[in-house]
Design a protein around this motif. Structure first.
Motif, PDB file in Angstrom:
ATOM      1  N   SER A 118      10.962  -0.462  -7.343  1.00  0.00           N
ATOM      2  CA  SER A 118      12.084  -1.372  -7.111  1.00  0.00           C
ATOM      3  C   SER A 118      13.308  -0.633  -6.571  1.00  0.00           C
ATOM      4  O   SER A 118      14.150  -1.236  -5.904  1.00  0.00           O
ATOM      5  CB  SER A 118      12.444  -2.123  -8.391  1.00  0.00           C
ATOM      6  OG  SER A 118      12.929  -1.233  -9.361  1.00  0.00           O
ATOM      7  N   ARG A 119      13.401   0.698  -6.851  1.00  0.00           N
ATOM      8  CA  ARG A 119      14.544   1.490  -6.370  1.00  0.00           C
ATOM      9  C   ARG A 119      14.274   2.169  -5.031  1.00  0.00           C
ATOM     10  O   ARG A 119      15.146   2.850  -4.509  1.00  0.00           O
ATOM     11  CB  ARG A 119      14.906   2.540  -7.415  1.00  0.00           C
ATOM     12  CG  ARG A 119      15.492   1.952  -8.687  1.00  0.00           C
ATOM     13  CD  ARG A 119      15.992   3.031  -9.607  1.00  0.00           C
ATOM     14  NE  ARG A 119      14.913   3.918 -10.046  1.00  0.00           N
ATOM     15  CZ  ARG A 119      14.304   3.841 -11.223  1.00  0.00           C
ATOM     16  NH1 ARG A 119      14.689   2.946 -12.102  1.00  0.00           N
ATOM     17  NH2 ARG A 119      13.326   4.664 -11.539  1.00  0.00           N
ATOM     18  N   ASP A 120      13.088   1.952  -4.463  1.00  0.00           N
ATOM     19  CA  ASP A 120      12.724   2.597  -3.197  1.00  0.00           C
ATOM     20  C   ASP A 120      13.595   2.066  -2.053  1.00  0.00           C
ATOM     21  O   ASP A 120      13.997   0.908  -2.057  1.00  0.00           O
ATOM     22  CB  ASP A 120      11.239   2.332  -2.892  1.00  0.00           C
ATOM     23  CG  ASP A 120      10.757   3.183  -1.733  1.00  0.00           C
ATOM     24  OD1 ASP A 120      10.704   2.629  -0.616  1.00  0.00           O
ATOM     25  OD2 ASP A 120      10.443   4.364  -1.942  1.00  0.00           O
ATOM     26  N   LYS A 121      13.866   2.923  -1.061  1.00  0.00           N
ATOM     27  CA  LYS A 121      14.745   2.520   0.046  1.00  0.00           C
ATOM     28  C   LYS A 121      14.082   1.487   0.961  1.00  0.00           C
ATOM     29  O   LYS A 121      14.771   0.743   1.660  1.00  0.00           O
ATOM     30  CB  LYS A 121      15.177   3.741   0.855  1.00  0.00           C
ATOM     31  CG  LYS A 121      14.036   4.459   1.548  1.00  0.00           C
ATOM     32  CD  LYS A 121      14.529   5.657   2.316  1.00  0.00           C
ATOM     33  CE  LYS A 121      13.337   6.375   2.966  1.00  0.00           C
ATOM     34  NZ  LYS A 121      13.762   7.534   3.687  1.00  0.00           N
ATOM     35  N   LYS A 122      12.757   1.420   0.964  1.00  0.00           N
ATOM     36  CA  LYS A 122      12.059   0.436   1.803  1.00  0.00           C
ATOM     37  C   LYS A 122      12.014  -0.951   1.147  1.00  0.00           C
ATOM     38  O   LYS A 122      11.566  -1.904   1.769  1.00  0.00           O
ATOM     39  CB  LYS A 122      10.645   0.901   2.114  1.00  0.00           C
ATOM     40  CG  LYS A 122      10.606   2.043   3.108  1.00  0.00           C
ATOM     41  CD  LYS A 122       9.223   2.244   3.650  1.00  0.00           C
ATOM     42  CE  LYS A 122       9.238   3.326   4.710  1.00  0.00           C
ATOM     43  NZ  LYS A 122       7.905   3.565   5.266  1.00  0.00           N
ATOM     44  N   ASN A 123      12.479  -1.053  -0.070  1.00  0.00           N
ATOM     45  CA  ASN A 123      12.532  -2.337  -0.759  1.00  0.00           C
ATOM     46  C   ASN A 123      13.792  -3.079  -0.309  1.00  0.00           C
ATOM     47  O   ASN A 123      14.748  -3.240  -1.062  1.00  0.00           O
ATOM     48  CB  ASN A 123      12.523  -2.127  -2.277  1.00  0.00           C
ATOM     49  CG  ASN A 123      12.503  -3.423  -3.039  1.00  0.00           C
ATOM     50  OD1 ASN A 123      12.284  -4.489  -2.482  1.00  0.00           O
ATOM     51  ND2 ASN A 123      12.761  -3.334  -4.330  1.00  0.00           N
ATOM     52  N   THR A 153       0.842  -1.210   0.000  1.00  0.00           N
ATOM     53  CA  THR A 153       0.000   0.000   0.000  1.00  0.00           C
ATOM     54  C   THR A 153       0.877   1.261   0.000  1.00  0.00           C
ATOM     55  O   THR A 153       0.554   2.237  -0.668  1.00  0.00           O
ATOM     56  CB  THR A 153      -0.942   0.021   1.212  1.00  0.00           C
ATOM     57  OG1 THR A 153      -0.186  -0.137   2.403  1.00  0.00           O
ATOM     58  CG2 THR A 153      -1.986  -1.057   1.118  1.00  0.00           C
ATOM     59  N   TYR A 154       1.987   1.211   0.728  1.00  0.00           N
ATOM     60  CA  TYR A 154       2.924   2.333   0.747  1.00  0.00           C
ATOM     61  C   TYR A 154       3.457   2.601  -0.665  1.00  0.00           C
ATOM     62  O   TYR A 154       3.491   3.744  -1.133  1.00  0.00           O
ATOM     63  CB  TYR A 154       4.078   2.033   1.722  1.00  0.00           C
ATOM     64  CG  TYR A 154       5.327   2.835   1.471  1.00  0.00           C
ATOM     65  CD1 TYR A 154       5.426   4.172   1.860  1.00  0.00           C
ATOM     66  CD2 TYR A 154       6.421   2.257   0.827  1.00  0.00           C
ATOM     67  CE1 TYR A 154       6.577   4.904   1.617  1.00  0.00           C
ATOM     68  CE2 TYR A 154       7.580   2.981   0.583  1.00  0.00           C
ATOM     69  CZ  TYR A 154       7.650   4.304   0.984  1.00  0.00           C
ATOM     70  OH  TYR A 154       8.792   5.034   0.749  1.00  0.00           O
ATOM     71  N   LEU A 155       3.848   1.504  -1.361  1.00  0.00           N
ATOM     72  CA  LEU A 155       4.380   1.657  -2.714  1.00  0.00           C
ATOM     73  C   LEU A 155       3.328   2.193  -3.678  1.00  0.00           C
ATOM     74  O   LEU A 155       3.618   3.060  -4.508  1.00  0.00           O
ATOM     75  CB  LEU A 155       4.931   0.315  -3.232  1.00  0.00           C
ATOM     76  CG  LEU A 155       6.197  -0.223  -2.557  1.00  0.00           C
ATOM     77  CD1 LEU A 155       6.534  -1.598  -3.095  1.00  0.00           C
ATOM     78  CD2 LEU A 155       7.364   0.733  -2.752  1.00  0.00           C
ATOM     79  N   ILE A 156       2.105   1.699  -3.564  1.00  0.00           N
ATOM     80  CA  ILE A 156       1.038   2.148  -4.471  1.00  0.00           C
ATOM     81  C   ILE A 156       0.723   3.616  -4.221  1.00  0.00           C
ATOM     82  O   ILE A 156       0.535   4.393  -5.166  1.00  0.00           O
ATOM     83  CB  ILE A 156      -0.222   1.269  -4.298  1.00  0.00           C
ATOM     84  CG1 ILE A 156       0.065  -0.161  -4.781  1.00  0.00           C
ATOM     85  CG2 ILE A 156      -1.393   1.837  -5.088  1.00  0.00           C
ATOM     86  CD1 ILE A 156      -1.021  -1.158  -4.427  1.00  0.00           C
TER      87      ILE A 156
END
Length: 188
Positions: free
Chosen positions: A148-153, A134-137
């Protein structure tokens, strides 16, 4: 020279003290446990398992009911067909297998109806994974490469893996509708 007679060797029978013979006999005589309600209702205790299943139109042994393809058998059948084509008179002599018509067809119909009935999906994503998706969306909408480049990934999921997980998340109505409701409340 003396010829020795050949005797059959018999295995020595041993008594197994660890086996309770009475309990073993009772266990062998007991009828099978039947989890299916339709079969359980139509089961006749007097008849054998094979006969009961045949009456219901079910197969006792799947290998007997559906023959697996075998190259050797196929080649023999093809050779047989060629000889039949040559000798048209022999086609009258062929006998077809007459299968017994099941008397308890309602069991098979009930089982088919039960199998075709829609099932409730019990699968749900873990709460942490649902929150991550949900955060990514919310942050990236449909930009999977940016996700895919997000720091939470931290699991270093590829954009295709994230896309698949989001597709799976959208396929679970209970969790996705909850996300949509929470998103609508925050927008207002």
């Amino acid at each position: 020279m003396k010829i020795k007679s050949i005797r059959k060797l018999k295995r020595k029978k041993k008594y197994n003290a660890n086996v309770n013979r009475k309990r073993l006999h009772n266990k062998l005589q007991k009828l099978p446990t039947i989890p299916c309600d339709q079969i359980k209702k139509a089961w006749d205790d007097i008849k054998s398992t094979r006969h009961n299943l045949k009456e219901m139109g079910l197969a006792y042994d799947a290998n007997e009911a559906v023959q697996a393809t075998n190259v050797k058998n196929e080649m023999c059948e093809q050779e047989g067909k060629k000889t039949i084509l040559r000798n048209e008179d022999s086609s009258d002599q062929e006998s077809e297998d007459v299968h017994a018509v099941p008397t308890k067809t309602y069991v098979l119909e009930a089982m088919e109806a039960d199998a075709k009935a829609p099932r409730e999906r019990l699968f749900r994503l873990p709460k942490g994974q649902a929150q991550f998706l949900t955060y990514l969306i919310k942050k990236y909408d449909e930009d999977y490469k940016a996700m895919s480049r997000d720091k939470k990934n931290q699991d270093q999921l590829t954009w295709k893996q994230i896309r698949g997980k989001i597709k799976l998340f959208k396929g679970i109505p209970e969790q996705y509708n909850e996300y949509l409701q929470n998103d609508d409340v925050q927008l207002e």
